[in-house]
Enzyme design. Sequence first.
Site, PDB file in Angstrom:
ATOM      1  N   HIS A 112       7.304 -13.588  54.871  1.00 25.23           N
ATOM      2  CA  HIS A 112       8.703 -13.774  55.275  1.00 25.23           C
ATOM      3  C   HIS A 112       8.979 -12.736  56.367  1.00 25.23           C
ATOM      4  CE1 HIS A 112       8.816 -14.574  50.847  1.00 25.23           C
ATOM      5  NE2 HIS A 112       9.772 -15.435  51.086  1.00 25.23           N
ATOM      6  N   ASP A 121       9.580  -9.277  54.993  1.00 28.20           N
ATOM      7  CA  ASP A 121       8.443  -8.522  54.427  1.00 28.20           C
ATOM      8  C   ASP A 121       7.790  -7.640  55.476  1.00 28.20           C
ATOM      9  OD1 ASP A 121       8.781 -10.356  52.339  1.00 28.20           O
ATOM     10  OD2 ASP A 121       7.150 -11.635  53.063  1.00 28.20           O
TER      11      ASP A 121
END
Length: 434
Positions: free
Chosen positions: A100, A103
Site C-alpha cells: 500500500h 506502507d
Amino acid sequence: MSTGFFKDIQKAKYEGTSSSNPLSFQHYDKDEVVMGKRLEDHLRFAVAYWHSFAWPGGDPFGGQTFERPWFGDTMDLAKLKADVAFEMFDILDAPYFCFHDADVRPEGDSFAENTRNLEEIVDYFAEKMETSKTKLLWGTANLFSHRRYMSGAATNPDPEVFAFAAATVKTCMDATHKLGGENYVLWGGREGYETLLNTDMGRELDNMGRFLSMVVEYKHKIGFKGTILVEPKPQEPSKHQYDFDAATCFGFLQKYGLENEVKLNLEQGHAILAGHSFEHELATAAALGVLGSIDMNRNDYQSGWDTDQFPNSVPEVALTYYHILKDGGFTTGGTNFDAKLRRQSLDPVDLIAAHIGGMDVCARGLKAAAAMIEDGGLEDALNERYAGWDQPFGGDLLGSNLEDIASQVAREEINPAPKSGRQEILENYVNRFV
Ligand code: XLS
Ligand code: NI
Ligand code: NI
C-alpha cells in the site's frame, strides 16, 4: 552494502525433507515441474510489505512490541525499510511483493506531499528492482487508516473524501504501472457502515460503483495491462462491509457493468469471517469467471477476528490449490502472504521462518492438488455424478418448458431413484494425497 538487519541469515535453499535446517525449504523446490510448470511459476509467491515491515505488533490491548530500526516517519527511514525489504526478498528468493502507499512512504500533511513521498520511494524501488528478481504482484492504496477515511473512502458521505481517495488511487495506480505491477487491488476496509441509522446505502453503493468504474477507465487510459482486483471481506474494520464475499462482489460488479473488467483477490481469513470455507469462495469465483489472485493466510477459527496467521494446514491448502488449478491456475494473480507474525515473535529470524514455512505448506498443498488432478479421482466422481446431463434426456431438458416436461414425466412414468453422494469415500480419497 547490507543493512545487517538479518545478520548472518543466508539465502534460503531447497534442501528436501531430510534436512533439519529450519531456514531451508523442505518442499518448495522452485524448479520442480508439476503439471508442466515450475513450482515458482505456479505459486507466484509475494511478500506483503505491510505485515512484514510496517506493522508494529500491536493488538487492541497493547501497542508496539516490535522494535525495527526503520520505524519512524522520515524519507530516510522509508528507504532503510526498503533496503531491508529487498534483503528479505532476496533471502526468500521471493518472486513478488505487494504494498500500500502508506506502507512504503511517510504520511504527508497534504495530498501533494503524499504524492511526492510516494514518487520518491517508487523511484527508489525501481532502482532496486533493476538488480533484484523480485517483481510487483500488486499495488494498492490504503484508504482506511487515516482518520479522514473513518466514514469510508468511495462511500464517504463527504464528497471531498471521495475526491481525496480517487486522487490517491490515481497516484497508486501510476506507481503500480511504473513498477510493472501485474495487478491493482482495491480492498474496501471502510466501504460499509457502522450503523444503518446514518447510512444511505443505495447512494453509497452507487458511488462505490462509479469509483470502481473510474479506476477501470483510468487503467485503460494509461495502458495498464494488469488486472483490477477487488478483495472481499464481510466486516472489520467496518461493522458491515459491502464487498462481503465473492458472490456479493460479483452481484455488485454485474450491477455496475464491471464483471468483465474486474476480478477478485480472495483471502483465506476473509472467507472464514464470512462463514465460508476458502474453497467455497474459490469455487464461487471460478464458477462466475472472476477468480484472480489469493491472499494466503489462516484465521483462527475461534477468535472471530482476522488474525492473519501464516498458513500451516496442508489439507486446507491442498483444496485451495485444487480449485485454483482446476480453474487453469494463476494468470496475473499469485499467492500473496497477507500474513503477520504473532506479536511475541520479535526476531528477524521469525520473519524469515514464517515465510519459509508458509511457502513450504503451499508447495505441499499445490503438489497434493496436482496429484489429485493427475489421478483424476475427484473429476471421475463428478463426471459420474452428473453423467445424466450428458445423455440426450438431460441435454434436451433445459431447452424444454414446464408443460412439455410435465407431459413427458407423466408419459414416461419418470420416478427418479436417489443415489449416494459418496461424501465419505471422497473425503478418504483426498486424505490419500495430503
Ligand atoms: C485486510 C486486507 C488487506 C488487503 C490490502 O484485511 O486483507 O490487507 O489485502 O488492502
Ligand atoms: Ni485481510
Ligand atoms: Ni488481504
